[in-house]
Each structure stands twice: as C-alpha cells, then as structure tokens.
Design a protein around this motif. Structure first.
Motif: not given
Length: 339
Positions: A194-204
């Motif tokens: 989750r945290d690393n997707l969030r760094k790419l701007g992605m909501t998971s």
C-alpha cells in the motif's frame, strides 16, 4: 494471441425437461431476499428479474461439519447480491465447480453448457489456440443463482470487461504466505505494498482472500494492454522484494521461494488468470469469505477467520461496499502515465 469478445444471448439451448409445478411469482432483483430460497425441499424454481431459475439438490451438505447446505450458500449469495453484482457485471465467469461441497472434488469449466437457460448471456473470448470460448456473464441475480447452483462456491470473474478483454480496468497483487510465514507477515506485506503504491500516486484497496492471504487492487483507467499491466505488476513486485528480501519474495517458481516469506504474486495479472471475487465464499473449513477491509483494519490485526458465510451479510449491512470505488469511472489511476 488475438482476443475477441462479444456479448450474446444463448438462443438455441434446450429447456429443462422436468415438469414444472406452479410458476413462481417474479421478484425484481432489488427486492429479492434470501427467503426466495425455501427452507425445505430438494429443488425449486425461483423467478427473479423476469427470469426463472431451477435450483436443485438444495439439502446437499456443502459444509457438513457446520450444518451448511447448498441452499444456505444460495441464500448467502442472494443476501450479498446488491453489493456483489456490480463487481461481476460484464465480466466473463470461469466456473470452478464443487458439486459435493467444499471438501469434495472440484473441476473447472469455462464453456457455457448447451443446456444453459436461453436468457443467459455469454462472453465469447478467442484464446491463443484460436479456440473461442463462450463464458457465462453474471449481470443479474438469476445468472448468479444459476452459476452457484452448478456448485460454484467461489466466483472467478475475468479481470477485464467483455467489450475489451485485453484491457484490464484494475491491477492486483495476491499476497500469499510461503510455508513458514504467518498471517501477521501477510498484513505487514500488504501495508508495505500500500505505502509503495501510494508513493506512485495509486490508491489501493485490500480484501482478505478467505483462503490464506490478502488481495490488493488498484482501479486503473482502461487503456494499457493486459501484457503491459502484467509487466508493471511484475516490476513492482520485484521492487518490493528488493526493498525487504527478508519479508517479500516475487519468485514465481514454487520450489525456489524462500521459507517464511510472503509472495507478492504479480502473475495473476497474466492472460486468462482469475482471482476469487469480492464477497466470494471460499471452499475452506470455516466457510470463510473474501471480504473488503479498511487499511485501519489491516493495521489493527484483521484475521481471515473474521468473515464467514454466516456473518458477512450483517457486516455488509453495517459498513456497505468498501470497494464501491472499483466500480466507478472516477478516481482511477492512469497507469499509462507510468508506462
């Protein structure tokens, strides 16, 4: 491989030969309740949304140790159908059939049988072999009941919609513990993803699998081809392994996976692969359910056993569909910007 998809009604299928008693009253999908499935009797007909479905072997034990019958499974799916159906709409359904209950032998069936109801719509998908398979679609409650009546305990829909099966509208990761890893490590991995997707701007969004792990989904703008989505997922999974090799593996070969790690499985994004859908009951001892959870619940120690066929409808009535954003057009990440 040239995928081809089309939606069509099955028009030349034979009708059941059994004589019918009184024709059931038609109930709109939105007004159907679990009570449309009778408590007694071996079979029945129900009419929902203008479609008549014949249900059979209703008293067959599906979880004998829990006293759960096939009728109970059907009632569950009626109860959750308002939340479930939007997630299945217009997606080809791969049928995984357990005709004798959760611990009996199962088999996969992709092709819609010839004796399916005439109102059942299908999705024709051409595979690499040039074989065209007509998968059933589950857009309405009648279609859902028809599929479950075949012994489909969990539901396995295609990752892209039928009008363009080669362009997914989400990417996902199946977080699966390797022997030696407990569910606490799965939760830890989910938060890392989750945290690393969030760094790419992605909501998971997360859900328990009801089996052994957690699924993490990202709704994306439909555009990139399936192979591009798969390639991104593979690159991301390998990056997670590099960040914490003591926790995560991206190794797809079972014999090569290190003990005690959590697999960030990217390969479920590959052509023709499916995952158990949201709200699916799983063929496991406790009749566990694949349930959407908040990230707060993951952080606070959610367990797989928290959600079952017996308590999931009450949770849905209380919290609603936590994954509703996955059915909406807005709020989707444009993965094409990263490719």
């Amino acid at each position: 491989m040239t995928p081809r998809a089309s939606t069509s009604a099955s028009s030349a299928r034979s009708k059941p030969a059994a004589r019918r008693a009184a024709k059931p009253a038609s109930v709109p999908d939105a007004e159907a309740t679990p009570d449309i499935i009778p408590r007694g009797g071996k079979s029945c007909e129900v009419r929902v949304g203008g479609r008549t479905v014949t249900l059979t072997n209703l008293q067959k034990p599906f979880w004998p140790e829990l006293g759960i019958t096939k009728a109970d499974l059907l009632r569950y799916y009626v109860a959750v159908s308002p939340y479930l159906l939007p997630h299945l709409a217009d997606r080809a359904m791969v049928m995984k059939r357990y005709p004798n209950g959760w611990n009996g032998k199962f088999f996969f069936m992709k092709r819609t049988p010839e004796n399916a109801p005439s109102w059942l719509k299908t999705c024709a998908i051409e595979h690499a072999s040039k074989s065209v398979i007509d998968f059933p679609l589950v857009n309405h409650l009648a279609e859902l009941l028809w599929v479950v009546n075949l012994g489909c305990i969990d539901l396995n829909p295609w990752y892209a919609r039928c009008d363009d099966v080669n362009r997914p509208d989400y990417l996902h990761f199946d977080l699966d513990p390797v022997p030696g890893a407990d569910f606490a490590r799965v939760r830890q991995t989910a938060l890392m993803v989750r945290d690393n997707l969030r760094k790419l701007g992605m909501t998971s969004y997360a859900k328990t699998t009801g089996s052994s792990g957690i699924h993490v989904y990202v709704p994306i703008v439909r555009g990139p081809l399936q192979k591009q989505v798969w390639s991104f997922a593979k690159e991301f999974a390998r990056a997670m392994e590099t960040l914490d090799p003591a926790l995560v593996t991206a190794e797809y070969r079972i014999s090569k996976r290190p003990h005690g790690r959590v697999l960030v499985d990217y390969n479920q994004n590959a052509w023709g692969r499916t995952l158990a859908s949201i709200y699916s009951v799983r063929p496991k001892p406790g009749a566990t359910v694949s349930m959407p959870v908040t990230w707060d619940e993951v952080e606070n120690g959610v367990e797989l056993e928290d959600f079952t066929l017996q308590n999931a409808p009450a949770r849905l009535a209380r919290v609603g569909d936590l994954w509703k954003p996955l059915t909406q057009k807005r709020g989707r990440f444009n993965l094409g910007d990263l490719l």
